[in-house]
Design a protein around this motif. Structure first.
Motif, PDB file in Angstrom:
ATOM      1  N   ILE A 420       0.810  -1.329   0.091  1.00  0.00           N
ATOM      2  CA  ILE A 420      -0.002   0.110  -0.096  1.00  0.00           C
ATOM      3  C   ILE A 420       0.713   1.140  -0.054  1.00  0.00           C
ATOM      4  N   GLU A 421       0.197   2.337  -0.445  1.00  0.00           N
ATOM      5  CA  GLU A 421       0.910   3.727  -0.304  1.00  0.00           C
ATOM      6  C   GLU A 421       0.003   4.515   0.566  1.00  0.00           C
ATOM      7  N   VAL A 422       0.901   5.107   1.685  1.00  0.00           N
ATOM      8  CA  VAL A 422      -0.020   6.093   2.498  1.00  0.00           C
ATOM      9  C   VAL A 422       0.007   7.515   1.653  1.00  0.00           C
ATOM     10  N   ILE A 423      -1.383   8.036   1.428  1.00  0.00           N
ATOM     11  CA  ILE A 423      -1.438   9.165   1.015  1.00  0.00           C
ATOM     12  C   ILE A 423      -1.614  10.266   2.208  1.00  0.00           C
ATOM     13  N   ASN A 424      -0.512  11.112   1.879  1.00  0.00           N
ATOM     14  CA  ASN A 424      -0.503  12.322   2.969  1.00  0.00           C
ATOM     15  C   ASN A 424      -1.141  13.545   2.444  1.00  0.00           C
ATOM     16  N   ALA A 425      -1.350  13.769   1.288  1.00  0.00           N
ATOM     17  CA  ALA A 425      -1.905  14.896   0.572  1.00  0.00           C
ATOM     18  C   ALA A 425      -3.442  15.056   1.211  1.00  0.00           C
ATOM     19  N   PRO A 426      -3.700  16.409   1.656  1.00  0.00           N
ATOM     20  CA  PRO A 426      -4.898  16.407   2.199  1.00  0.00           C
ATOM     21  C   PRO A 426      -6.238  16.397   1.084  1.00  0.00           C
ATOM     22  N   ASP A 427      -7.376  15.782   1.560  1.00  0.00           N
ATOM     23  CA  ASP A 427      -8.469  15.732   0.681  1.00  0.00           C
ATOM     24  C   ASP A 427      -8.602  14.797  -0.371  1.00  0.00           C
ATOM     25  N   ALA A 428      -7.451  14.010  -0.380  1.00  0.00           N
ATOM     26  CA  ALA A 428      -7.383  12.891  -1.454  1.00  0.00           C
ATOM     27  C   ALA A 428      -8.243  11.541  -0.911  1.00  0.00           C
ATOM     28  N   THR A 429      -8.960  10.921  -1.765  1.00  0.00           N
ATOM     29  CA  THR A 429     -10.002   9.809  -1.307  1.00  0.00           C
ATOM     30  C   THR A 429      -9.225   8.777  -1.499  1.00  0.00           C
ATOM     31  N   GLY A 430      -9.200   7.775  -0.640  1.00  0.00           N
ATOM     32  CA  GLY A 430      -8.609   6.486  -0.748  1.00  0.00           C
ATOM     33  C   GLY A 430      -9.203   5.436   0.424  1.00  0.00           C
ATOM     34  N   GLU A 431      -8.453   4.465   0.707  1.00  0.00           N
ATOM     35  CA  GLU A 431      -9.241   3.636   1.511  1.00  0.00           C
ATOM     36  C   GLU A 431      -8.485   3.829   3.175  1.00  0.00           C
ATOM     37  N   LEU A 432      -9.399   3.881   3.939  1.00  0.00           N
ATOM     38  CA  LEU A 432      -9.291   4.418   5.582  1.00  0.00           C
ATOM     39  C   LEU A 432      -8.564   3.012   6.184  1.00  0.00           C
ATOM     40  N   ALA A 433      -7.532   3.452   6.575  1.00  0.00           N
ATOM     41  CA  ALA A 433      -6.399   2.349   7.108  1.00  0.00           C
ATOM     42  C   ALA A 433      -6.000   2.820   8.607  1.00  0.00           C
TER      43      ALA A 433
END
Ligand code: ATP
Ligand code: MG
Length: 600
Positions: A420-433
């Motif tokens: 997986i890749e953690v998305i740090n940019a605000p307001d990006a949609t992705g899976e909650l982990a």
């Protein structure tokens, strides 16, 4: 004001007035609170067993003995007819000891499964706590379950003991006994049904539990030993059996304080059925661990009855669910006016996304906003919340609890190397982990090792929900990974569309799905239940489509609206979008064991 809908803009943020705040001022800084938090320090709030280890029932009940809490009412039960029965912490300790001794007398061993199938009766609470003291694994079921969901769950978990009422036994369980050879004992609250052969192992509570000794010493309990087996709500498919351990009680203690704002003198009411994890974690364990008085109401939802309970019992903290809030909204805030609800201080909601409209309706009806919070059967306790010590963002689930790290992630394809890749940019949609571990994390799915393993990647638990995190760290629910709609290159969360529809004064509830379309991939279809006084028809359909387009833009708004008397829901009150979709597409309906309302 929007002249078409009479709706004003919803506030983006609700600050706490001093009357709403009971938290210590040093908790108001969320980042600092989280940075300072250590599970090991929080562990000091718990007592631990004299014999060693940690046992949920000891922390919930026995720990209070010899303190001023011993005489306090732990459970105030209100029957369907309005009769009261109060159990103090001391009485609950002795009653649960009797039940633990009764299990001993039946030679029921630690680790064996005790199922509980009944409405909200005092004996349910006594049995759950007594079974935990005896170190059995407890599974509460919805009393409204039919024989088949009872049988499949009892079979799957090899239930050894069932605690139920004589009526439920006769109607639902007796006919299953051949299928359940491992079910050796049935304890009925009342008299055993006449003519029951001795070999059936059916015994009456009065004869078995009441005479048992009220002294019981809980044996050493490894915090990692299994305590509860909870089946998920079955919203997305066949329910999974999430296994939880005694050590989870630490999370119940912490979240009871931070997310539900429980203080010693609170009168607390959790409306959830104990057959659902909320009704156990927060209907039984957390309030007792925090030492408050819990109101237990046998009757099912009815707005006037509920308001009367809030008034008469002087409830201060109230934990309920979006489906109930939307039903109250249907009747309007005026229905609340006749009641004196000044004792209320803190309102919270869980189970489904809480539409911003509903958060704000709380202010109108009760003078208090609802605090939405998010968690799952798998997480065992509240993970993200509009915490007591912070402003509410209506429509947001809030921020992670102290001790919890949440992130938005993207699963990489095998071609990208997997993981997986953690998305740090605000307001990006992705899976909650969620970063593992935390004390109430499930320790397995019963008999589904592989499925359990797949929930974890690189030290993160993947929730199966899509969300985004704003620049201030609030998480916003987008939809279940399974429910998200892909239309003409847009990713559409059903919740956003449903919330926009609910803003219209005619709409009580909405369920939104995607329907395959050769041109754009999927088109959005909405099912709508109307408030009293509104008639379905073409004119209203056009008006709702126009309202949604204005709110959401043409790309996201539904293309089609269908009216229904009710939406199909699980027993825990969640809209079953997969069923709407299966029916729309003429596909098999799948596991419906948890389906509750289904009026078309
Ligand atoms: P199943 O896993 O069997 O499909 P389920 O996920 O509905 O059923 P639960 O564990 O009872 O079973 O529910 C957890 C789910 O409920 C979350 O994953 C989320 O989708 C939804 N949920 C709970 N609280 C919230 C909330 N505050 N906002 C949005 N969604 C929520
Ligand atoms: Mg789930």
């Amino acid at each position: 004001m929007d002249p078409e809908t009479n709706a004003g803009p919803l506030p983006a943020c609700i600050e706490k007035s001093p009357a709403m705040l009971r938290v210590a001022p040093n908790l108001l800084d969320h980042a600092a609170t989280c940075a300072a938090f250590r599970w090991d320090d929080a562990r000091q709030q718990l007592a631990g067993l004299p014999a060693g280890g940690l046992n949920i029932a000891h922390e919930a009940v026995d720990r209070h003995l010899g303190t001023p809490r011993e005489a306090r009412t732990a459970i105030r039960w209100i029957s369907k007819t309005g009769a009261h029965r109060d159990l103090s912490y001391g009485e609950l300790a002795r009653a649960s000891n009797r039940f633990a001794n009764a299990l001993r007398s039946l030679d029921v061993q630690a680790g064996e499964r005790v199922f509980v199938l009944m409405g909200r009766l005092p004996e349910l609470y006594i049995a759950v706590l007594g079974a935990l003291k005896a170190r059995c694994v407890v599974t509460p079921l919805f009393s409204a379950f039919g024989p088949e969901p009872i049988a499949t769950r009892a079979e799957m978990a090899d239930a050894r003991v069932l605690v139920t009422t004589p009526e439920l036994y006769q109607r639902k369980v007796r006919g299953l006994r051949e299928r359940l050879p491992g079910l050796k004992h049935v304890i009925v609250v009342g008299e055993p049904p006449a003519g029951e052969p001795e070999a059936s192992g059916v015994q009456g509570w009065q004869a078995l539990v009441e005479p048992a000794s009220e002294a019981f010493a809980i044996e050493a309990t490894d915090p990692e030993s299994l305590a509860l087996l909870h089946f998920t709500s079955g919203t997305t498919g066949r329910p999974k059996g999430a296994m939880h351990v005694h050590g989870a009680v630490l999370a119940h203690a912490v979240t009871g304080r931070y997310a539900l704002d429980l203080h010693d003198d609170d009168i607390y009411w959790c409306t959830a059925d104990p057959g659902w994890v909320t009704g156990t974690s927060y209907g039984i364990i957390a309030p007792l661990v925090c030492g408050v008085t819990s109101v237990v109401v046998e009757a099912e939802f009815d707005a006037q009855t509920w308001y009367a309970v809030l008034e008469r019992e002087r409830v201060s903290v109230w934990y309920t669910a979006p489906t109930a809030i939307r039903m109250m909204m249907k009747l309007g805030a005026a229905a609340v006016r006749g009641y004196d609800l000044r004792s209320l201080r803190f309102l919270a909601s869980v189970g489904e996304p809480l539409n911003p409209e509903a958060v704000v309706w709380g202010l109108e009806a009760f003078g208090l906003p609802f605090h939405d919070n998010w968690w799952q059967t798998e997480t065992g306790g509240i993970m993200i919340a509009n915490l007591a010590a912070m402003p509410i963002r209506p429509g947001s689930m809030g921020r992670p609890l102290p001790g919890i790290t949440a992130a938005i992630v993207r699963r990489r394809s095998p071609a990208e190397g997997g993981g997986i890749e953690v998305i740090n940019a605000p307001d990006a949609t992705g899976e909650l982990a969620l970063r593992t571990p935390w004390p109430s994390m499930m320790r397995g799915y019963l008999h589904e090792e592989e499925r359990y393993r797949q929930c974890f990647v690189n030290g993160w638990y993947l929730s199966g929900d899509l969300a985004r995190r704003d620049a201030d760290g609030y998480f916003w629910f987008v939809g279940r990974c399974d429910d998200v709609i892909k239309s003409a290159g847009h990713l559409i969360g059903p919740f956003e569309v449903e919330s926009a529809l609910i803003e219209h004064p005619a709409v009580a509830e909405a369920g939104v799905i995607g329907i395959p379309d050769p041109t754009v991939g999927e088109v959005v279809k909405a099912y709508v239940a109307l408030k009293p006084g509104f008639e379905p028809g073409e004119a209203l359909q056009r008006e709702l489509l126009g309202h949604a387009r204005k709110r959401l833009g043409a790309a996201v708004a539904p293309k089609e609206i269908a009216f229904r008397a009710n939406l199909p829901k699980t027993r825990s009150g969640k809209i079953m979008r997969r069923l709407l979709k299966a029916r729309e597409l003429g596909l098999p309906e799948g596991d419906l064991s948890t389906l509750e309302s289904d009026e078309r």
